[in-house]
Motif scaffolding. Structure first.
Motif, mmCIF file in Angstrom:
data_model
loop_
_atom_site.group_PDB
_atom_site.id
_atom_site.type_symbol
_atom_site.label_atom_id
_atom_site.label_comp_id
_atom_site.label_asym_id
_atom_site.label_seq_id
_atom_site.Cartn_x
_atom_site.Cartn_y
_atom_site.Cartn_z
ATOM 1 N N UNK A 1 12.343 7.817 53.027
ATOM 2 C CA UNK A 1 12.691 6.542 52.397
ATOM 3 C C UNK A 1 12.173 5.370 53.229
ATOM 4 N N UNK A 2 12.365 5.462 54.525
ATOM 5 C CA UNK A 2 11.954 4.373 55.420
ATOM 6 C C UNK A 2 10.446 4.183 55.393
ATOM 7 N N UNK A 3 9.717 5.275 55.461
ATOM 8 C CA UNK A 3 8.262 5.169 55.512
ATOM 9 C C UNK A 3 7.699 4.712 54.177
ATOM 10 N N UNK A 4 8.254 5.229 53.083
ATOM 11 C CA UNK A 4 7.802 4.754 51.774
ATOM 12 C C UNK A 4 8.025 3.258 51.666
ATOM 13 N N UNK A 5 9.188 2.816 52.112
ATOM 14 C CA UNK A 5 9.507 1.388 52.023
ATOM 15 C C UNK A 5 8.555 0.554 52.874
ATOM 16 N N UNK A 6 8.232 1.039 54.064
ATOM 17 C CA UNK A 6 7.357 0.280 54.953
ATOM 18 C C UNK A 6 5.937 0.212 54.400
ATOM 19 N N UNK A 7 5.462 1.318 53.838
ATOM 20 C CA UNK A 7 4.110 1.309 53.266
ATOM 21 C C UNK A 7 4.065 0.381 52.064
ATOM 22 N N UNK A 8 5.108 0.433 51.267
ATOM 23 C CA UNK A 8 5.198 -0.442 50.103
ATOM 24 C C UNK A 8 5.153 -1.903 50.536
ATOM 25 N N UNK A 9 5.896 -2.185 51.603
ATOM 26 C CA UNK A 9 5.943 -3.559 52.122
ATOM 27 C C UNK A 9 4.567 -3.991 52.618
ATOM 28 N N UNK A 10 3.845 -3.057 53.233
ATOM 29 C CA UNK A 10 2.517 -3.403 53.758
ATOM 30 C C UNK A 10 1.505 -3.589 52.633
ATOM 31 N N UNK A 11 1.608 -2.744 51.610
ATOM 32 C CA UNK A 11 0.547 -2.710 50.598
ATOM 33 C C UNK A 11 0.818 -3.600 49.394
#
Lengths: 805, 274, 178
Positions: free
Chosen positions: A761-771
């Protein structure tokens, strides 16, 4: 009680043997004693009827002792393997046979067992066994299972094993009243435990005694023992099972009985020689267990502040070819999805479906990662829709510190009400925000953008029900030399139990840490246990050990008070010596108390001789062993909680995407977690490190790739990508919070799975935030991210609301 | 050595040569292949040689990767050797695996096959009939298929020296360190007296069936964008569970530019130092 | 697939120097070094995790260099020198009361093992790497262990252990020089 050891980072007693190469793992047992070795013929097809099995050519291989197929199994051993945890909603459970009977349902299912003088010869022979297969259609993946063009089991045409709905409150009314609504889908793919040591079994039959001793690399010696006794028709006391050193479990070894755990002992009995089996890596991939594969549909209704008024989740769970472990994983997903939040109304429905693939049983997290993924992505979506801060939206939904115990209104995996006992989620949020620099991140992001770098931040919260019952026990005995033998029923796979439980005993009983020896997972030493899973060992066995130690202490004081002619309340035990408080000369070493506790006192050793100085003449009017007492300074005690205790935590990460290659790097990873009282902070930290790395592995590296024929394409370490040190951040930042559990004597909550649960969940959220576009399927890798970016650039993927195109 | 070639002559296709075993033994362990015989050449100490001279580097069949990687003279002569070998699996594997062995294995995902092709090197094969030298361009016939006959033993590989006023580089992207690359690029850049790039050649890894070498001199003159496009057009990658063909193709473009820049920079340093 | 094995496989005597002593056994040609050490010599400290060279649990030192013992046939290395995890500890001495090597001691101090299955492979690898580079930077310490898999620890403590081992080793060397 003076606490010297509990809470201290005591170095492990296990280490000495393990770092000198003197560990004893199951394959090490009986080296050089001529045990026969086993290899299996395993199905090369995902789904097939079995015709003739011709072993003639195999029997010619010199050194082959026996070959078994289903025909050779007798009585209970020939019946289907057990459904360990039935459930009323699992209306169509199915299990396999120890050796396949008539039909196989996944690549890897065992069909024939060869016993030979060496593994090489056994494999040579296995290759010469001809099996006639009539292939049937494979069913791979949730969409195919749902479509049900083909059935995995002939008599279950819709492929559905279970269907369960749980709800609290009126979801439909809540949804209707909600000012905002969202609807979306999420997917998580399979991964698995993959311990470095696979499964292994070593069995010896004693014909004189008519008893069986079995070593197995298992997480539950007591349950394997019961299964073997039942399947091989032996009385329970005639079967001993020992889990020796085990090279990792992570859940896959709680499943039992594996076919091999029945077949290898059976062969030992029939052949009158020790028999051993150690699986190779490919076998582990295709014949143990996987987990994690689910597809979710979420409907959520919320207000302007982001408070969830109604949450309606329906998901599909891929349980593989059989259901021996029942529906624990999807039940955990259903209940733990709620996390630290209190939605106005909640409904969760799941279907568990069959596919012609390896079975699905718990892997560290056991359904929680999927539930957390669903809930945390929902929180992020709500924040996106409303243009609110993602942490703020979570805070609005938290159960507050003064609301404990909090009843979520559902039934948990242990069959008990889902009631959170203690926690402080707002404080955790403050801590994690502070650690990661949540409020400062927008500035960091802007600065990075100026440098042409793309970074993003993600947050994930979880609650973990730990220490489910029904019980665990401990036996503690003080020997006449003053040393303390402790036996607990559950097992160890690297969690340092021999150290941690010795710490508790040392403090509770008042003895030197070095004098305590702990044995785990040996039915000869302790016969009633459940096993090591669900982050329960510290809670369950830790509590049982504390209770047993207190009972031994009380008895020691009774016996000593009699010998010293004082009141028990005048006595204390320090460094293994019972002494009158304030008068150290009036003392008895605990070993001598042990002698005194046994009216039969042959002076075999110095301790016994010395104890005679304290012996008082027996009172001829009373019995030597008083009513309700027993000889010896020992006690067995059990801890059985009314329900689970709830640990919790939050993770946050800052990731960076390489613009040219789409490679994903984790720049920082922070963890705040609450597992109540820490017995050994060094060991807890180690558990968190290991869990986080498994979480990162699951988020960015691992998947189990089945093709449409049900062949596992990546059944080796070359293609199943467990990370090396170079693939993970060099440092994890860890903060602790402690809200003790009111449910057990030491206030402990479980820590074993904490690291892995929210990582995807954390990594998906961070990638989403970046992209700037949505990530709703995991795992991710650079190639998939590249595809998503292309879709986004071509306008096929929506941007996040409020973000530039 | 005569025993080895005699054995191969007698056993032919039913035998495989065993040197490092780092590629062969996993295949045997998984029972994906079961040759009736293994000809173990680990005793042939006379083949454990690394000889560098002005013309290039000759590596004997038993020279372990790690020996070649750390041979100072060899790497002065042809820097691509260490640059690529650093990326082959892990040091522990390199302590046993042999460079000639990996060439004979002819894996298009193998770094050294790319290096041999890029340098324009060759492999010497010995049999009971004598010796022959097979140029790199003729050596790699297909994925895992070399021009060696079943009765032949590859005894040496020859890597021509890096030309004067040249620099080299090797870059790759893999899922984990030490894994087979999703895409890898080796580059050799040569400068003329004025410091202008007069030759840029790149060799590719994991994006074609046999090692691919592209001459990108003209494209470099036209700009990095053109180089990347030509690289993308030139490769023929496959999709697998780790990466799609499109992603690998994209990486070929990105990594060609990276490798080219590094090689040219190395060439400038070499010229500056001269 | 394989031809039926009509007669027994030929056996070969393999003699090695293992942990400073001569050891030998008679085995088939296809016996791997890992199985030879474990089953024929009873040195079960070396573990087998994958048999395809990826995990590193089987790493031993062959003439002082780390190699994957699962990818080597015992017959190929007859006459050579092998060091396994059982050969790392020494006699207890003044500066080293437990007899544990600096690398072993460091792993213990830094909680760099949990289940212990991968540990022997790390210990031999790190021992050899620190012999070659006694004062690694953190990045170099990471590189030293970059070819070994661990499923339990998450690696952070293992990197710490490499650096601690370097400290202990250098202190020992200095102690001896005095």
């Amino acid at each position: 009680m003076v606490t010297r050891y509990i809470g201290a980072p005591v170095r492990r007693v296990e280490d000495l043997r393990l770092i000198t190469g003197n560990g004893r793992y199951t394959d090490d047992i009986g080296i050089g004693t001529g045990a026969l070795e086993v290899a299996f013929v395993r199905s090369p097809h995902a789904h097939a009827d079995i015709g003739e099995i011709d072993v003639t050519r195999a029997l010619d291989v010199p050194g082959v002792m026996a070959i078994y197929t289903h025909e050779d199994l007798e009585d209970a051993a020939a019946e289907p393997l057990p459904v360990l945890i039935p459930h009323p909603s699992m209306h169509a459970p199915r299990t396999g046979y120890a050796l396949a009977k008539d039909v196989v349902h996944h690549v890897g299912e065992p069909i024939a067992m060869v016993v030979a003088e060496s593994r090489s010869l056994a494999e040579d022979a296995a290759a010469l066994i001809d099996v006639e297969y009539r292939r049937l259609p494979a069913v791979v993946g949730i969409p195919a299972a749902r479509a049900a063009d083909h059935a995995v089991h002939r008599d279950i045409p819709d492929n559905i094993a279970a269907h369960l709905v749980q709800q609290v409150g009126d979801v439909d009314a809540g949804m209707d009243a909600a000012p905002h609504r969202l609807s979306f889908d999420l997917t998580i793919e399979r991964s698995c435990s993959m311990p470095l040591e696979g499964k292994a079994v070593h069995a010896r039959w004693d014909p004189d005694d008519r008893s069986l001793r079995v070593y197995s690399s298992t997480q539950t010696a007591t349950s394997v023992r019961a299964a073997i006794a039942a399947k091989l028709g032996l009385p329970l006391p005639k079967v001993e099972v020992i889990a020796p050193d085990v090279g990792g479990g992570f859940g896959v070894k709680i499943m039992h009985p594996w076919p091999e755990e029945i077949l290898v002992p059976m062969a030992a009995m029939r052949l009158g020689r020790p028999v051993k089996w150690t699986e190779d890596r490919r076998e582990h991939f295709i014949s143990s267990a996987h987990e994690r594969g689910q597809e979710h549909h979420i409907d959520v209704g919320f207000d302007d502040a982001g408070k969830i008024l109604a949450l309606d989740v329906s998901f599909w769970h891929d349980n593989g070819a059989y259901t021996p472990y029942g529906i624990i994983c999807p039940i955990v997903t259903s209940t733990q999805l709620l996390g630290p939040y209190k939605p106005g109304a909640y409904r969760v429905e799941f279907h568990s479906v069959y596919t012609t693939t390896v079975i699905v049983t718990p892997y560290r997290g056991a359904g929680r990662p999927q539930g957390v993924f669903a809930m945390e992505r929902t929180m992020d979506r709500i924040a996106e829709t409303l243009g609110l801060d993602r942490a703020q939206v979570r805070a609005v939904n938290f159960i507050q510190p003064d609301e404990f115990p909090y009843d979520q209104g559902l039934i948990f995996q242990d069959g008990r009400p889902l009631i959170y006992d203690s926690g402080n989620y707002p404080a955790q949020l403050d801590m994690i925000k502070d650690m990661i620099g949540w409020d400062e991140f927008p500035a960091l992001k802007a600065e990075a953008a100026r440098q042409g770098r793309r970074i993003g931040i993600g947050l994930g919260c979880y609650v973990e029900g730990t220490g489910p019952g029904p019980y665990e026990g401990a036996h503690i005995q003080v020997l006449t030399d003053g040393s303390v033998e402790v036996a607990i029923g559950l097992t160890s796979q690297g969690q340092g139990h021999q150290t941690v439980f010795a710490q508790i005993v040392a403090d509770e009983l008042g003895v030197p840490f070095e004098s305590v020896r702990v044995t785990t997972g040996d039915t000869r030493r302790f016969g009633y246990a459940v096993g090591t899973f669900a982050s329960r060992a510290a809670v369950m066995s830790g509590s049982a050990v504390a209770l047993a130690a207190r009972a031994v202490r009380a008895k020691a004081l009774r016996v000593a008070s009699d010998a010293l002619e004082c009141a028990a309340t005048d006595l204390e035990i320090t460094a293994g010596v019972v002494a009158v408080k304030g008068n150290p000369t009036a003392s008895i070493p605990l070993g001598q108390v042990a002698v005194l506790s046994n009216p039969l006192r042959y002076a075999f050793d110095e301790a016994a001789k010395a104890a005679t100085q304290f012996a008082r003449p027996a009172d001829p009017s009373t019995s030597p062993v008083a009513e309700g007492e027993s000889p010896g300074l020992e006690s067995s005690d059990y801890y059985s909680p009314p329900r689970s205790t709830f640990a919790s935590g939050m993770h946050a990460a800052i990731i960076e995407i390489d613009d040219d290659t789409s490679e994903i790097t984790i720049n920082r990873y922070c963890v705040v977690h609450d597992c109540g009282t820490l017995i050994n902070p060094m060991i807890v930290r180690g558990q968190v490190h290991g869990g986080v790395v498994q979480g990162i592995a699951g988020a960015l590296y691992e998947t189990l790739a089945y093709d449409e024929h049900g062949q596992l394409l990546n059944a080796s370490f070359m293609d199943f990508l467990m990370p090396y040190v170079t693939e993970v951040p060099p440092r994890f930042e860890i903060g602790h919070q402690e809200t003790p559990s009111p449910l057990n004597p030491l206030g402990i909550k479980g820590a074993g799975e904490a690291g892995v649960i929210p990582v995807s969940a954390v990594i998906a959220a961070a990638v989403e935030d970046a992209m700037g576009f949505r990530i709703d399927a995991m795992p991710l890798n650079p190639s998939r991210l590249f595809d998503l970016r292309r879709d986004f650039d071509a306008g096929r993927l929506e941007p996040l609301k409020g973000r530039p195109e | 050595m005569p025993e080895a070639t005699a054995a191969l002559a007698e056993l032919g296709p039913s035998a495989k040569v065993l040197a490092g075993g780092q590629s062969l033994v996993p295949v045997l362990a998984m029972r994906l292949a079961a040759p009736a015989h293994l000809v173990d050449i680990n005793g042939l100490g006379e083949l454990d040689t690394v000889v560098a001279d002005a013309g290039g580097v000759t590596v004997g069949a038993l020279a372990r990767h790690s020996r070649v990687e750390h041979d100072a003279a060899a790497n002065r002569t042809q820097p691509l050797l260490a640059q690529a070998l650093r990326l082959v699996a892990h040091p522990t594997i390199r302590n046993r695996g042999t460079t000639v062995g990996s060439l004979a294995h002819a894996d298009p995902a193998g770094e050294m096959t790319t290096v041999l092709a890029l340098c324009g090197g060759s492999v010497t094969a010995a049999s009971t009939d004598g010796r022959r030298v097979i140029a790199a361009a003729d050596f790699f016939l297909g994925p895992l298929e070399s021009a060696l006959r079943p009765d032949e033993l590859a005894t040496h590989a020859y890597f021509p020296a890096l030309p004067r006023r040249s620099g080299s580089a090797f870059v790759e992207i893999a899922r984990r360190n030490g894994d087979y690359a999703l895409c890898g690029v080796g580059a050799i850049a040569e400068l003329d007296e004025l410091g202008v790039v007069r030759s840029l050649r790149c060799g590719y890894l994991s994006v074609s069936d046999t090692p691919l070498v592209l001459d990108l001199t003209r494209e470099w003159e036209a700009g990095e964008g053109t180089v990347a496009t030509r690289a993308r057009d030139g490769v023929d990658p496959q999709s697998d569970l780790h990466a799609t063909a499109d992603y690998r193709r994209h990486l070929a473009g990105v990594l060609t530019v990276r490798a080219a820049r590094q090689a040219i920079s190395a060439a400038r340093q070499a010229v500056g130092a001269a | 697939m394989t031809e039926p094995t009509e007669q027994r496989e030929s056996l070969h005597e393999v003699k090695l120097t293992v942990n400073g002593g001569t050891r030998s056994a008679t085995v088939t040609a296809r016996r791997t070094l890992s199985d030879f050490l474990r089953h024929d010599l009873g040195l079960t400290g070396t573990h087998v995790g994958c048999e395809h060279g990826v995990c590193g649990a089987c790493t031993v030192l062959l003439d002082d260099a780390p190699v994957r013992s699962c990818l080597i046939f015992a017959v190929s290395v007859s006459g050579q020198r092998v060091t396994t995890v059982e050969g790392l500890a020494g006699e207890p001495e003044a500066g080293r009361p437990s007899g544990l090597s600096p690398v072993q001691q460091a792993f213990h101090e830094c909680h760099a093992l949990q289940c212990g299955f991968c540990t022997p492979g790390f210990l031999t690898t790190v021992t050899a790497c620190l012999a070659a580079n006694p004062a690694p930077t953190r990045d170099q310490a990471v590189e030293m262990i970059a070819g070994n898999l661990c499923r339990c620890t998450g690696y952070q403590n293992i990197v710490d252990a490499v650096l601690r081992a370097a400290e202990l080793q250098s202190a020992e060397v200095q102690g001896r020089q005095k």
